[in-house]
Design an enzyme around this catalytic site. Sequence first.
Site, PDB file in Angstrom:
ATOM      1  CD1 TRP A 165     -19.772   5.616  59.834  1.00 13.92           C
ATOM      2  CD2 TRP A 165     -21.407   4.112  59.526  1.00 13.92           C
ATOM      3  NE1 TRP A 165     -19.494   4.958  58.661  1.00 13.92           N
ATOM      4  CE2 TRP A 165     -20.489   4.018  58.444  1.00 13.92           C
ATOM      5  CE3 TRP A 165     -22.508   3.262  59.526  1.00 13.92           C
ATOM      6  CZ2 TRP A 165     -20.644   3.123  57.387  1.00 13.92           C
ATOM      7  CZ3 TRP A 165     -22.663   2.372  58.471  1.00 13.92           C
ATOM      8  CH2 TRP A 165     -21.737   2.314  57.424  1.00 13.92           C
ATOM      9  CG  ASP A 173     -12.742   5.471  51.069  1.00 12.79           C
ATOM     10  OD1 ASP A 173     -13.407   4.475  51.389  1.00 12.79           O
ATOM     11  OD2 ASP A 173     -13.202   6.402  50.388  1.00 12.79           O
ATOM     12  CG  ASP A 175     -20.035  -0.178  54.761  1.00 12.18           C
ATOM     13  OD1 ASP A 175     -20.537   0.933  54.536  1.00 12.18           O
ATOM     14  OD2 ASP A 175     -19.022  -0.331  55.460  1.00 12.18           O
ATOM     15  N   GLY A 233     -19.532 -13.829  61.787  1.00  7.55           N
ATOM     16  CA  GLY A 233     -18.448 -14.493  62.491  1.00  7.55           C
ATOM     17  C   GLY A 233     -18.786 -15.886  62.983  1.00  7.55           C
ATOM     18  NE  ARG A 241     -25.322   2.574  61.964  1.00  8.98           N
ATOM     19  CZ  ARG A 241     -24.320   1.705  62.103  1.00  8.98           C
ATOM     20  NH1 ARG A 241     -24.254   0.638  61.327  1.00  8.98           N
ATOM     21  NH2 ARG A 241     -23.375   1.881  63.017  1.00  8.98           N
ATOM     22  CD  GLU A 258     -16.530   7.069  56.283  1.00 12.85           C
ATOM     23  OE1 GLU A 258     -17.154   6.159  56.829  1.00 12.85           O
ATOM     24  OE2 GLU A 258     -15.654   6.872  55.428  1.00 12.85           O
TER      25      GLU A 258
END
Length: 497
Positions: free
Chosen positions: A380, A436, A328, A252, A235, A189
């Site tokens: 993140w 998770d 991911d 999307g 990032r 994470e």
Amino acid sequence: MSEREGTFCLVLHSHLPWLAHHGNWPVGEEWLYQAWAHSYLPIADLLRRFADEGRRDVLTLGVTPVLAAQLDDPYSLRAFHDWLGHWQLRAEHAATLWRGEPLLADLAAREHRAATRALGDFETRWRHGFSPLLRSLVDSDVVELLGGPLTHPFQPLLDERVRSFALRGGLADTALRTGHRPAGIWAPECGYAPGMERGYAGAGVERFLVDGPSLRGDTSAARTVGESDVVCFGRDLEVTYRVWSPKAGYPGHAAYRDFHTWAHEVGLKPSRVTGKHIEPSGKAPYDPALAADTLRVHVKDFVDTVVSRLRELRAQHGREALVVAAYDTELFGHWWHEGPAWLEGVLRALPEAGVRVTTLRGAVAAGHVAGPVELPASSWGSGKDWRVWDGEQVADMVAANTELQQRLLALDLSGAGRDPVADQLVTEALLALSSDWAFMVTKDSAADYARRRAREHTERFDELAGLLRSGSPSGAERAAVFRTLAHPFGHVDARAL
């Protein structure tokens, strides 16, 4: 071009929690097999083709130990093989049902071809599990491999002894599977607490990822952390969010295949996104030609975005700059059907646009390191702090995990030899501490499943701990039962804790 625009690093983070023997649909093993079929197989194939072309340092690939364990597990391999066969059968059934509807009939035929290719690929290149294939990619230097802690725990919330045990065990696991001990990690994470770099240095970790805001937005170079020689990369959110952000991104688009809409009678996804507020029954059939046209536009848009960002950073800092985009792995193919094709398009087009494409290792070698920097507590996740894993919605889980660690560390796990009861209870504790479960609760994504999983592993730990303390002869029997449900790391030795 005679002058290089700058350097781009793509980082993919491959992770799923332990799912084998823990439910099937809609979360559980189905989650694993969908990601395996639609993300891991095509991306591994893409990287193999790049390796065959002689490409080197194409991208940085993180693979968590708990995911690698599942992709090597004999039960998972057999079950996934069955799943691929059922995918073929579902496509054949769809071809019958959708006869006379051109777009849907074409989709059924495409699905059958995809399932057949996946089955052939799996039966040849994957028949001995993921690790031999991954090792070949690492050996060829087409990727830089990142490791991480064993079960992907949110490290800032761990006791330092547990944190060190999980990290060292994870690095050792990757070395066992691939023959390479990673020099870099994907911190789960991107979670960071001040001082963690000292533990990284002690474990031999040379570099890790943080999110852009941790570097106050200045991600144009990697930075050494604190007084250490450990390097962090941030990032670049301006570029990364072009693809996928909490609110928008390419997947999307109306032309792309819709992830959420199922034809349950055949178990396939027949629709395109069509529109954000359109009900599933109103969505248009998926049109591959329309999606391909859109994909070409988005490849060009991303390349233009990277080049523009590199030029902007060069003008700002007076030197060649670095852009890191990280995602991911499961976004590409599983969540976004067209994602693997987009990846290939971008990785081929960027060098043609004058951009150096390399790994984090390659960026260090190219001199993209500045420093030092003092990092704040960060992640993140939402808010770029710890709220997803340490917020009000999961306060009870945080308290339970803290108490679990205290009970674990209070046990006497030393002994003359390995104890299967002790080894399994440590494994159960680590599985309970996976990041998770809190994420799924905070995001209200299969929250009941996540709470149940955390509770089950904690209960197994407590049962084994009681049997260990009492010296009960039934301890070995119960540990064996639990090993049939979750035994990802055969090398875990409780004495090392």
